[in-house]
Design a protein around this motif. Sequence first.
Motif, short mmCIF file in Angstrom:
data_model
loop_
_atom_site.label_atom_id
_atom_site.label_comp_id
_atom_site.label_asym_id
_atom_site.label_seq_id
_atom_site.Cartn_x
_atom_site.Cartn_y
_atom_site.Cartn_z
N CYS A 72 -0.83 17.82 34.71
CA CYS A 72 0.25 18.24 33.81
C CYS A 72 0.10 17.61 32.43
O CYS A 72 0.22 18.29 31.40
CB CYS A 72 1.60 17.88 34.40
N TRP A 73 -0.17 16.31 32.40
CA TRP A 73 -0.32 15.65 31.10
C TRP A 73 -1.51 16.21 30.34
O TRP A 73 -1.45 16.42 29.12
CB TRP A 73 -0.49 14.14 31.28
N ARG A 74 -2.61 16.46 31.04
CA ARG A 74 -3.77 17.03 30.36
C ARG A 74 -3.45 18.42 29.83
O ARG A 74 -3.84 18.77 28.71
CB ARG A 74 -4.98 17.10 31.31
N GLY A 75 -2.73 19.21 30.61
CA GLY A 75 -2.35 20.55 30.15
C GLY A 75 -1.51 20.51 28.90
O GLY A 75 -1.74 21.27 27.95
N TRP A 76 -0.52 19.61 28.87
CA TRP A 76 0.32 19.49 27.67
C TRP A 76 -0.52 19.09 26.47
O TRP A 76 -0.37 19.64 25.37
CB TRP A 76 1.43 18.46 27.89
N GLU A 85 -3.45 28.50 26.00
CA GLU A 85 -3.56 29.20 27.28
C GLU A 85 -4.18 28.30 28.36
O GLU A 85 -3.73 28.30 29.51
CB GLU A 85 -4.39 30.48 27.11
N VAL A 86 -5.20 27.56 27.98
CA VAL A 86 -5.82 26.62 28.93
C VAL A 86 -4.81 25.57 29.35
O VAL A 86 -4.69 25.22 30.53
CB VAL A 86 -7.06 25.96 28.30
N GLY A 87 -4.06 25.06 28.37
CA GLY A 87 -3.06 24.05 28.67
C GLY A 87 -1.97 24.57 29.60
O GLY A 87 -1.56 23.87 30.54
N LEU A 88 -1.50 25.78 29.35
CA LEU A 88 -0.47 26.37 30.22
C LEU A 88 -0.97 26.51 31.65
O LEU A 88 -0.25 26.22 32.61
CB LEU A 88 -0.05 27.74 29.68
N ALA A 89 -2.21 26.96 31.79
CA ALA A 89 -2.78 27.12 33.14
C ALA A 89 -2.85 25.77 33.85
O ALA A 89 -2.53 25.67 35.05
CB ALA A 89 -4.17 27.75 33.05
N GLN A 90 -3.24 24.73 33.12
CA GLN A 90 -3.31 23.39 33.71
C GLN A 90 -1.92 22.90 34.11
O GLN A 90 -1.75 22.28 35.17
CB GLN A 90 -3.91 22.42 32.69
N LEU A 91 -0.93 23.18 33.28
CA LEU A 91 0.43 22.75 33.59
C LEU A 91 0.96 23.44 34.85
O LEU A 91 1.58 22.79 35.71
CB LEU A 91 1.35 23.05 32.41
N HIS A 92 0.72 24.73 34.97
CA HIS A 92 1.16 25.44 36.18
C HIS A 92 0.44 24.88 37.41
O HIS A 92 1.04 24.71 38.48
CB HIS A 92 0.88 26.94 36.04
N GLN A 93 -0.85 24.60 37.26
CA GLN A 93 -1.62 24.03 38.37
C GLN A 93 -1.08 22.65 38.75
O GLN A 93 -0.93 22.33 39.94
CB GLN A 93 -3.09 23.91 37.95
N GLY A 94 -0.79 21.84 37.74
CA GLY A 94 -0.29 20.49 38.01
C GLY A 94 1.08 20.51 38.67
O GLY A 94 1.34 19.74 39.61
N LEU A 95 1.97 21.39 38.19
CA LEU A 95 3.30 21.47 38.78
C LEU A 95 3.21 21.93 40.23
O LEU A 95 3.91 21.39 41.10
CB LEU A 95 4.17 22.44 37.97
#
Length: 241
Positions: A72-76, A85-95
């Motif tokens: 999540c932190w990396r995505g943000w 877009e890459v960040g959003l995907a990472q955030l969804h994955q982290g959540l």
Amino acid sequence: MGYPTQAMQRSQEALALAQELAHPQSLAYARFYAAYLHHRRREAPAVQAQAEALLSLATTQGFPLWVGYGTCWRGWALAAQGQGEVGLAQLHQGLAALLATGQTLARALCLVLLAEAAEHTGQVEEALGLLAEALAAFEANSRGDLLAEVHRLQGAFLLRQAGPEAAHAESCFQEALALARRQQAMSWELRAALSLSRLWQHQGRCDEARRLLTEIYRWFTEGLDTADLREAKAFVHELPA
């Protein structure tokens, strides 16, 4: 809250102690809160550095909770640095990873991070919806540490809509300001005051903007090099006399 230099010193001490003890869980906690602190200071590259270190540690040690937080932190951080877009995907994955561990308290924070990332990609309506979900989650958990900032973000995002809602935005900024004052959270108070002052400037209320922001800015005795304090000082100087 309002002592950014001392906060950074304590964070560095915690990291050093955890590394000295060679205790992986303690180091994971220290990495997480270091990322949290850098997020509050709006230092995206530093957030990413802590996130990458946390992910490396958590993956090696088999800590699924910390893998979720690190993702999540990396995505943000990626979204804040232009990789929306890459960040959003990472955030969804982290959540998703966090919720899979049963850690429901993490949802509110992650929704705020998702909202900020969505706004970075121009998805303002989506961002406002995520903030509404975050507010409900914070209230359900009786957590108030980010409430003032969520209200401020709501106001800021309302002004970025195709049809800006100035009156509603001002109400959000005023709520953020009042809440920060009740919590004695000076850093959130400064940020809310800066957003409100910018709105007042556009409305020709420059004297009110100057009085509000100057009073709060003068309270701070440290951290004058942080983004919020630099912006507040520059804004006051730019206001017409």
